[in-house]
Design a protein around this motif. Sequence first.
Motif, short mmCIF file in Angstrom:
data_model
loop_
_atom_site.label_atom_id
_atom_site.label_comp_id
_atom_site.label_asym_id
_atom_site.label_seq_id
_atom_site.Cartn_x
_atom_site.Cartn_y
_atom_site.Cartn_z
N ARG A 611 0.82 -1.20 0.00
CA ARG A 611 0.00 0.00 0.00
C ARG A 611 0.86 1.26 0.00
NH1 ARG A 611 -3.28 -3.37 3.35
NH2 ARG A 611 -2.24 -2.61 5.25
N PHE A 612 1.94 1.21 0.84
CA PHE A 612 2.83 2.37 0.91
C PHE A 612 3.51 2.61 -0.44
CE2 PHE A 612 6.54 4.80 2.34
CZ PHE A 612 5.96 5.69 3.24
N TRP A 613 3.96 1.54 -1.01
CA TRP A 613 4.65 1.66 -2.31
C TRP A 613 3.69 2.18 -3.38
CZ3 TRP A 613 4.23 -0.35 -7.21
CH2 TRP A 613 5.34 -0.20 -8.06
N ASP A 614 2.46 1.66 -3.36
CA ASP A 614 1.50 2.10 -4.37
C ASP A 614 1.30 3.61 -4.32
OD1 ASP A 614 1.09 -0.44 -5.30
OD2 ASP A 614 -0.74 -0.81 -4.14
N ARG A 615 1.35 4.19 -3.17
CA ARG A 615 1.11 5.63 -3.04
C ARG A 615 2.32 6.49 -3.35
NH1 ARG A 615 -1.61 7.11 2.50
NH2 ARG A 615 -1.97 9.06 1.33
N TYR A 616 3.49 6.01 -2.98
CA TYR A 616 4.62 6.93 -2.98
C TYR A 616 5.81 6.51 -3.83
CZ TYR A 616 2.07 8.48 1.15
OH TYR A 616 1.09 8.92 2.01
N HIS A 617 5.71 5.43 -4.57
CA HIS A 617 6.92 4.98 -5.27
C HIS A 617 7.38 5.96 -6.34
CE1 HIS A 617 3.82 3.48 -8.09
NE2 HIS A 617 4.80 3.60 -9.03
N GLU A 618 6.47 6.82 -6.86
CA GLU A 618 6.86 7.80 -7.89
C GLU A 618 7.71 8.92 -7.32
OE1 GLU A 618 6.64 8.06 -11.19
OE2 GLU A 618 5.95 5.98 -11.15
N LEU A 619 7.80 8.94 -6.00
CA LEU A 619 8.65 9.94 -5.36
C LEU A 619 10.09 9.79 -5.82
CD1 LEU A 619 8.67 12.17 -3.11
CD2 LEU A 619 9.34 10.36 -1.54
N ASP A 620 10.49 8.59 -6.09
CA ASP A 620 11.87 8.28 -6.49
C ASP A 620 12.03 8.28 -7.99
OD1 ASP A 620 14.47 7.66 -5.63
OD2 ASP A 620 14.17 5.54 -6.07
N ARG A 621 10.90 8.21 -8.73
CA ARG A 621 10.91 8.20 -10.20
C ARG A 621 11.81 7.10 -10.77
NH1 ARG A 621 11.12 14.71 -11.63
NH2 ARG A 621 9.16 15.20 -10.51
N GLY A 622 11.85 5.93 -10.04
CA GLY A 622 12.56 4.77 -10.56
C GLY A 622 14.05 4.81 -10.41
N ARG A 623 14.59 5.77 -9.71
CA ARG A 623 16.06 5.87 -9.58
C ARG A 623 16.60 4.95 -8.48
NH1 ARG A 623 16.45 12.25 -8.84
NH2 ARG A 623 14.66 11.69 -7.54
N GLY A 624 15.75 4.52 -7.58
CA GLY A 624 16.19 3.62 -6.52
C GLY A 624 16.93 4.30 -5.41
N LYS A 625 16.90 5.63 -5.42
CA LYS A 625 17.62 6.35 -4.39
C LYS A 625 16.91 6.23 -3.06
CE LYS A 625 19.56 10.90 -3.33
NZ LYS A 625 19.74 12.30 -3.80
N TYR A 626 15.59 6.29 -3.07
CA TYR A 626 14.80 6.18 -1.85
C TYR A 626 13.97 4.88 -1.81
CZ TYR A 626 15.93 11.15 -1.94
OH TYR A 626 16.58 12.34 -2.02
N VAL A 627 13.37 4.57 -2.99
CA VAL A 627 12.52 3.37 -3.07
C VAL A 627 13.39 2.22 -3.57
CG1 VAL A 627 10.41 2.38 -3.97
CG2 VAL A 627 10.56 4.86 -3.58
N LYS A 628 13.97 1.49 -2.62
CA LYS A 628 14.91 0.42 -2.97
C LYS A 628 14.20 -0.80 -3.54
CE LYS A 628 18.70 -2.26 -0.93
NZ LYS A 628 19.48 -2.50 0.29
N TYR A 629 13.02 -1.13 -3.02
CA TYR A 629 12.31 -2.34 -3.45
C TYR A 629 10.93 -1.97 -3.98
CZ TYR A 629 15.77 -4.48 -0.31
OH TYR A 629 16.93 -4.84 0.31
N ASP A 630 10.55 -2.63 -5.08
CA ASP A 630 9.15 -2.52 -5.46
C ASP A 630 8.36 -3.56 -4.66
OD1 ASP A 630 9.54 -5.00 -6.63
OD2 ASP A 630 9.72 -4.22 -8.65
N ARG A 631 7.06 -3.52 -4.81
CA ARG A 631 6.24 -4.41 -3.99
C ARG A 631 6.53 -5.87 -4.29
NH1 ARG A 631 0.36 -3.02 -4.70
NH2 ARG A 631 0.07 -5.03 -3.68
#
Length: 642
Positions: A611-631
């Motif tokens: 749920r958290f990833w669904d809402r905020y994963h675009e914050l990182d825009r796929g660079r992996g700097k903040y969002v290390k793992y997808d769901r």
Amino acid sequence: MAITLSARQAADEEARAEVDVLTSRLEKTAQLTKKIQASLTRLETSGRSVQEAIGPIHGNTQRLQVLGNNIDSILGAIETVRGPSDIKNNEEEIIRSGPDNAGLSSYLASMNRVTRALSDLKSTNMKSNQQALSDLSRLIQFGNQQLESVFRRILQEDAAPVEPLNFITKQKPWPTLSQDKTTRLGLINSFVGARQQTSMVAQAQESPTAKIYANVRGPYLQASLANLAAASVNTAKKKSADAIYKHGTNGIGMYAQAIEGAYIAEHENVCALFARDDWGRVFNLACQGAMDDVGRTLRELNVHIRAHLTTDCFLAYEILEIISQLSSRVETQTGELKGPFGSVLKPIRDTARTSLAELLDDTRKRVSGIQSIPVDVPPLPITTETMARLQTMVEFLRPISGIMISLGDGNWKSASGTNASADTTPSLASFDVTADGKELFAHYSADTVDALLSSLQAKGAQLLKTKQLQGVFLANNLVVVNRMISASDLAPLLKSRIPSLDTWKKKATSLYMDPWLETSRILMDVVHTGGSRTGGGRAGRPASGSTGNESAAVVKALSSKERDTIKEKFRQFNATFDELVAKHKMLTMEKEVREAFARDVQAMVEPLYGRFWDRYHELDRGRGKYVKYDRGAVAAICAGLA
């Protein structure tokens, strides 16, 4: 007128004639009386002459009769005096020759005659018979010694010790005295018993034959059983001191079989020789030495059991069952020895009763004495050993059930409860006849498991720094407990008690999941997006599985401060998640524990992160700097924890 005169004259003449007749008769009567008087006078004179002649003869005759009676009395007294001497002379040769030469029946008949003569002689109370009394008494004493000697010799012919295993393994009856010997021994015992009844002093003492029997047969029983008594002690010794006792490995079972065979055979001998009233007394005398050996053997075994209680308490249960059953069978066959068996069994019974509480205390003490726990928190040996004890107890369920019924439900939890009931032999009144021994054992097993796991939890909290380690430690030991119950005869007995293990499982899971819960709380923090504050602060949250465009819309609506907060949450989650995954993989877990914890982690983390990833994963825009793992990656990692 003339006629009248003539008639009167005629009447007068007739009257004178009658008078003349009467006068004549009177004269004759007077003459006869004189003659009778003369005859009486002559007869009286003759009687006096006869009395004077016969009187002296009659007196002499009376004196002669008195003299004859006196002579007869003297002759009788002489015969009385001569009688004992004649009896002694007639019977002494037979008695001196001995029963073997004279023949037992003839010998006993001779002894009876001498005994009667002695009794008769004592009743005369004549001083002249004192020597004869002494002679007959000595002769009887000698004869009795001869009989007792023969009695002992006949018994000793069968007094050589026998090898019990020869009769046990071949299922042969224990040897008894032959009928010929029991007949001869019985005759001797009957004579001695009859003689004893005539003596008040002897009645207060044990029969000489009973003493001889016990002195001969007692050592025979002891010697015949000695090897198996020693074997019972020797087989208690083990090569490995920590090995749990296995059912039937001690020689006590074979020893009990030998005791039963020997005692029952001995009782048959006693019944064949002695009067019914003497059976119990003589049998107990004969068995006394062997019973002392049984008591000594059981005391030695008890010392060994006390020294190795945690591994050899089962030997106490086995002995209790075997000897109790032996006592019951012997009592049924003989009516004797219940008391002696109860006495010799008391030390073992006390040990068996107190062992239940002592095993619980031992479990707590051993866990309390642990100084360190390996860093990978594996199951401890105490867990396996405790459960192995319970598994072994099932093999001795019958005697253990009896002990538990006599103690009462729960009275095994402290040594004081068991000692309070250990001072006396259990009676029927002390038993709860409605109690179920299997159910009581289930209660005891549950108490044992609770004591073990409670102690382990306390020790884990003391020695392990993190709740996660404490949870894994408790769960690893719990799995061993559950596994050893399920894979043994404990399962059907503890079926109703297994749900109580779920409580411990929840405790272990709660401890292990504590850091995962902290990590999950990072994902549960509420973030308010611009202008959307309804519905608990979650307005505008995309549904699970939402597209990147929807996440982009959520992120776009965040303020810069809120974006920084979300970025920090991703960094915190990544760090703690990686750390927890690494620790999870490093820890030693039982297979069931690892799989269960993996499922718990996945059930908690995966939906929250999704749920958290669904809402905020675009914050990182796929660079992996903040969002290390997808769901999907998080789901895969959680699945890989198993």
